[in-house]
Motif scaffolding. Sequence first.
Motif, PDB file in Angstrom:
ATOM      1  N   THR A  87       0.835  -1.204   0.000  1.00  0.00           N
ATOM      2  CA  THR A  87       0.000   0.000   0.000  1.00  0.00           C
ATOM      3  C   THR A  87       0.859   1.238   0.000  1.00  0.00           C
ATOM      4  N   GLU A  88       0.361   2.231  -0.685  1.00  0.00           N
ATOM      5  CA  GLU A  88       1.078   3.497  -0.773  1.00  0.00           C
ATOM      6  C   GLU A  88       0.626   4.409   0.352  1.00  0.00           C
ATOM      7  N   LYS A  89       1.578   4.996   1.054  1.00  0.00           N
ATOM      8  CA  LYS A  89       1.217   5.956   2.097  1.00  0.00           C
ATOM      9  C   LYS A  89       0.840   7.268   1.437  1.00  0.00           C
ATOM     10  N   LYS A  90      -0.272   7.797   1.848  1.00  0.00           N
ATOM     11  CA  LYS A  90      -0.706   9.077   1.306  1.00  0.00           C
ATOM     12  C   LYS A  90       0.034  10.188   2.049  1.00  0.00           C
ATOM     13  N   LYS A  91       0.719  11.037   1.302  1.00  0.00           N
ATOM     14  CA  LYS A  91       1.476  12.128   1.918  1.00  0.00           C
ATOM     15  C   LYS A  91       0.494  13.214   2.370  1.00  0.00           C
ATOM     16  N   LYS A  92       0.604  13.567   3.623  1.00  0.00           N
ATOM     17  CA  LYS A  92      -0.249  14.628   4.153  1.00  0.00           C
ATOM     18  C   LYS A  92       0.294  15.970   3.682  1.00  0.00           C
ATOM     19  N   THR A  93      -0.583  16.773   3.153  1.00  0.00           N
ATOM     20  CA  THR A  93      -0.121  18.078   2.690  1.00  0.00           C
ATOM     21  C   THR A  93      -0.281  19.108   3.794  1.00  0.00           C
ATOM     22  N   SER A  94       0.674  19.961   3.842  1.00  0.00           N
ATOM     23  CA  SER A  94       0.715  21.010   4.843  1.00  0.00           C
ATOM     24  C   SER A  94      -0.147  22.192   4.394  1.00  0.00           C
ATOM     25  N   GLN A  95      -0.804  22.800   5.358  1.00  0.00           N
ATOM     26  CA  GLN A  95      -1.545  24.034   5.119  1.00  0.00           C
ATOM     27  C   GLN A  95      -0.975  25.087   6.057  1.00  0.00           C
ATOM     28  N   VAL A  96      -1.368  26.329   5.827  1.00  0.00           N
ATOM     29  CA  VAL A  96      -0.919  27.402   6.707  1.00  0.00           C
ATOM     30  C   VAL A  96      -2.113  27.915   7.497  1.00  0.00           C
ATOM     31  N   TYR A  97      -1.933  28.004   8.788  1.00  0.00           N
ATOM     32  CA  TYR A  97      -2.997  28.428   9.690  1.00  0.00           C
ATOM     33  C   TYR A  97      -2.667  29.793  10.280  1.00  0.00           C
ATOM     34  N   THR A  98      -3.705  30.596  10.459  1.00  0.00           N
ATOM     35  CA  THR A  98      -3.557  31.904  11.089  1.00  0.00           C
ATOM     36  C   THR A  98      -3.843  31.734  12.573  1.00  0.00           C
ATOM     37  N   LEU A  99      -2.887  32.127  13.393  1.00  0.00           N
ATOM     38  CA  LEU A  99      -3.004  31.988  14.846  1.00  0.00           C
ATOM     39  C   LEU A  99      -2.722  33.330  15.510  1.00  0.00           C
ATOM     40  N   VAL A 100      -3.435  33.599  16.595  1.00  0.00           N
ATOM     41  CA  VAL A 100      -3.115  34.744  17.438  1.00  0.00           C
ATOM     42  C   VAL A 100      -2.708  34.168  18.792  1.00  0.00           C
ATOM     43  N   VAL A 101      -1.480  34.492  19.187  1.00  0.00           N
ATOM     44  CA  VAL A 101      -0.922  33.954  20.424  1.00  0.00           C
ATOM     45  C   VAL A 101      -0.745  35.086  21.420  1.00  0.00           C
ATOM     46  N   GLN A 102      -1.343  34.916  22.598  1.00  0.00           N
ATOM     47  CA  GLN A 102      -1.126  35.888  23.666  1.00  0.00           C
ATOM     48  C   GLN A 102       0.066  35.398  24.477  1.00  0.00           C
ATOM     49  N   VAL A 103       1.017  36.300  24.699  1.00  0.00           N
ATOM     50  CA  VAL A 103       2.195  35.954  25.490  1.00  0.00           C
ATOM     51  C   VAL A 103       2.262  36.844  26.720  1.00  0.00           C
ATOM     52  N   GLY A 104       2.749  36.275  27.803  1.00  0.00           N
ATOM     53  CA  GLY A 104       2.961  37.022  29.033  1.00  0.00           C
ATOM     54  C   GLY A 104       4.409  37.480  29.115  1.00  0.00           C
ATOM     55  N   ARG A 105       4.752  38.093  30.218  1.00  0.00           N
ATOM     56  CA  ARG A 105       6.115  38.586  30.407  1.00  0.00           C
ATOM     57  C   ARG A 105       7.009  37.488  30.950  1.00  0.00           C
ATOM     58  N   LYS A 106       8.264  37.567  30.530  1.00  0.00           N
ATOM     59  CA  LYS A 106       9.294  36.654  30.972  1.00  0.00           C
ATOM     60  C   LYS A 106      10.609  37.419  30.863  1.00  0.00           C
ATOM     61  N   GLU A 107      11.525  37.169  31.746  1.00  0.00           N
ATOM     62  CA  GLU A 107      12.807  37.885  31.703  1.00  0.00           C
ATOM     63  C   GLU A 107      13.463  37.716  30.332  1.00  0.00           C
ATOM     64  N   ASP A 108      13.961  38.819  29.777  1.00  0.00           N
ATOM     65  CA  ASP A 108      14.643  38.826  28.474  1.00  0.00           C
ATOM     66  C   ASP A 108      13.760  38.344  27.321  1.00  0.00           C
ATOM     67  N   ASP A 109      12.470  38.679  27.387  1.00  0.00           N
ATOM     68  CA  ASP A 109      11.553  38.230  26.328  1.00  0.00           C
ATOM     69  C   ASP A 109      11.538  39.146  25.106  1.00  0.00           C
ATOM     70  N   GLY A 110      12.169  40.306  25.207  1.00  0.00           N
ATOM     71  CA  GLY A 110      12.231  41.201  24.057  1.00  0.00           C
ATOM     72  C   GLY A 110      11.008  42.076  23.857  1.00  0.00           C
ATOM     73  N   LEU A 111      10.022  41.977  24.757  1.00  0.00           N
ATOM     74  CA  LEU A 111       8.849  42.842  24.648  1.00  0.00           C
ATOM     75  C   LEU A 111       9.229  44.251  25.104  1.00  0.00           C
ATOM     76  N   PRO A 112       8.510  45.258  24.632  1.00  0.00           N
ATOM     77  CA  PRO A 112       8.836  46.641  25.012  1.00  0.00           C
ATOM     78  C   PRO A 112       8.737  46.857  26.524  1.00  0.00           C
ATOM     79  N   GLU A 113       9.569  47.749  27.025  1.00  0.00           N
ATOM     80  CA  GLU A 113       9.557  48.076  28.446  1.00  0.00           C
ATOM     81  C   GLU A 113       8.184  48.613  28.824  1.00  0.00           C
TER      82      GLU A 113
END
Length: 110
Positions: free
Chosen positions: A2-28
């Motif tokens: 049997t031939e394995k069917k190759k799964k095709t990749s798609q691109v998803y739009t995500l919005v990620v909320q991030v909190g603060r962490k030391e040296d995270d690069g977010l503005p002061e």
Amino acid sequence: MTEKKKKTSQVYTLVVQVGRKEDDGLPEGATSAALVCYAAGVDEAEAVRETVAILKQAGLAPLDVTGYGSAEDRKAEGQEIEPDEAELMDRAKRENAVIVAQMTPFYDDE
């Protein structure tokens, strides 16, 4: 054999909320931020896992992820995808990558 069917990749739009962490690069003074990301994956769950892993590697503290579907899903809902956004999505798919397209810092008004 049997031939394995190759799964095709798609691109998803995500919005990620991030909190603060030391040296995270977010503005002061920022208390957190929202990141708009375009992430390649065979499904949205994989795109979310990869995005969270990459952001943690980059020293950020992901708190919450909201998925807005694939480009095809968004088009089917009648959303317009601007040319610059489409270009970033194509890049994410081509490179099998997570692209952070926008970062919006949040500040407490106190």
